[in-house]
Design an enzyme around this catalytic site. Sequence first.
Site, PDB file in Angstrom:
ATOM      1  N   ASP A  32       0.851  -1.192   0.000  1.00 56.48           N
ATOM      2  CA  ASP A  32       0.000   0.000   0.000  1.00 56.48           C
ATOM      3  C   ASP A  32       0.888   1.243   0.000  1.00 56.48           C
ATOM      4  O   ASP A  32       1.876   1.313   0.734  1.00 56.48           O
ATOM      5  CB  ASP A  32      -0.897  -0.032   1.247  1.00 56.48           C
ATOM      6  CG  ASP A  32      -2.023   0.984   1.187  1.00 56.48           C
ATOM      7  OD1 ASP A  32      -1.717   2.201   1.075  1.00 56.48           O
ATOM      8  OD2 ASP A  32      -3.194   0.586   1.252  1.00 56.48           O
ATOM      9  N   ASN A  88     -12.990  -2.858   3.080  1.00 55.39           N
ATOM     10  CA  ASN A  88     -14.012  -1.815   3.098  1.00 55.39           C
ATOM     11  C   ASN A  88     -14.913  -1.901   1.869  1.00 55.39           C
ATOM     12  O   ASN A  88     -14.426  -2.086   0.750  1.00 55.39           O
ATOM     13  CB  ASN A  88     -13.338  -0.432   3.124  1.00 55.39           C
ATOM     14  CG  ASN A  88     -12.421  -0.257   4.328  1.00 55.39           C
ATOM     15  OD1 ASN A  88     -12.722  -0.745   5.416  1.00 55.39           O
ATOM     16  ND2 ASN A  88     -11.300   0.418   4.135  1.00 55.39           N
ATOM     17  N   GLN A  95     -14.384   2.927   1.882  1.00 52.22           N
ATOM     18  CA  GLN A  95     -13.768   2.498   0.616  1.00 52.22           C
ATOM     19  C   GLN A  95     -13.474   3.727  -0.239  1.00 52.22           C
ATOM     20  O   GLN A  95     -14.340   4.588  -0.426  1.00 52.22           O
ATOM     21  CB  GLN A  95     -14.700   1.540  -0.155  1.00 52.22           C
ATOM     22  CG  GLN A  95     -14.044   0.932  -1.383  1.00 52.22           C
ATOM     23  CD  GLN A  95     -14.931  -0.097  -2.096  1.00 52.22           C
ATOM     24  OE1 GLN A  95     -16.114  -0.243  -1.775  1.00 52.22           O
ATOM     25  NE2 GLN A  95     -14.350  -0.793  -3.060  1.00 52.22           N
ATOM     26  N   HIS A 101     -10.469  -5.013  -2.767  1.00 57.66           N
ATOM     27  CA  HIS A 101      -9.127  -5.286  -2.237  1.00 57.66           C
ATOM     28  C   HIS A 101      -9.236  -5.635  -0.765  1.00 57.66           C
ATOM     29  O   HIS A 101     -10.126  -5.154  -0.067  1.00 57.66           O
ATOM     30  CB  HIS A 101      -8.189  -4.095  -2.446  1.00 57.66           C
ATOM     31  CG  HIS A 101      -8.745  -2.802  -1.943  1.00 57.66           C
ATOM     32  ND1 HIS A 101      -9.688  -2.088  -2.638  1.00 57.66           N
ATOM     33  CD2 HIS A 101      -8.505  -2.102  -0.809  1.00 57.66           C
ATOM     34  CE1 HIS A 101     -10.005  -0.992  -1.973  1.00 57.66           C
ATOM     35  NE2 HIS A 101      -9.311  -0.985  -0.850  1.00 57.66           N
ATOM     36  N   HIS A 103      -7.052  -5.499   2.686  1.00 58.08           N
ATOM     37  CA  HIS A 103      -5.852  -4.953   3.335  1.00 58.08           C
ATOM     38  C   HIS A 103      -5.208  -6.017   4.224  1.00 58.08           C
ATOM     39  O   HIS A 103      -5.896  -6.668   5.021  1.00 58.08           O
ATOM     40  CB  HIS A 103      -6.227  -3.772   4.231  1.00 58.08           C
ATOM     41  CG  HIS A 103      -6.737  -2.564   3.516  1.00 58.08           C
ATOM     42  ND1 HIS A 103      -5.938  -1.482   3.234  1.00 58.08           N
ATOM     43  CD2 HIS A 103      -7.967  -2.257   3.029  1.00 58.08           C
ATOM     44  CE1 HIS A 103      -6.661  -0.550   2.623  1.00 58.08           C
ATOM     45  NE2 HIS A 103      -7.894  -0.988   2.487  1.00 58.08           N
TER      46      HIS A 103
END
Length: 136
Positions: A32, A88, A95, A101, A103
């Site tokens: 990230d 999210n 989001q 995706h 995390h």
Amino acid sequence: MRDDNCIFCKIVNGDIPSKMLYEDGEFKVILDLGPATKGHALILPKNHYRNLYELPDDMASKVMLLAKKMAFQMTDKLECDGFNLVQNNGEAAGQTVFHFHLHLIPRYNGDGQTLGWKELELTADELEEIKKIITE
Ligand code: AMP
Ligand code: ZN
């Protein structure tokens, strides 16, 4: 399946650079860019699904298996003390990129991050009512 305006589709296709930790036929795992902690990464399906509601069942199964594999590898290599999986769906849930995706967030004792929530105070009747709404 791809959305030309989607930043994660561009990453998956190599049009935007990323620090890739893992790749197979269906997923990429990248670091990230705005990490919560050292090693914060994202599992991206190569196909464009906006969120959990659009994610096919077989991909949902595979994403959790991959999360487990990555969590073991990252915990071993980074020597973190704990691990959060965060996912999210929708603006209300935080989001910001509308390509599914997951995390992967390594946690370290005293890292100062808070992924918690403020607890609501609900009566037993209110809890019962919520249970009914969801299950009936
Ligand atoms: P979410 O709020 O769950 O939609 O998370 C989106 C995440 O994508 C955030 O943690 C961002 O830091 C991350 N992000 C956005 N753009 C990039 C990028 N180009 N490369 C890597 N991570 C990104
Ligand atoms: Zn996409």
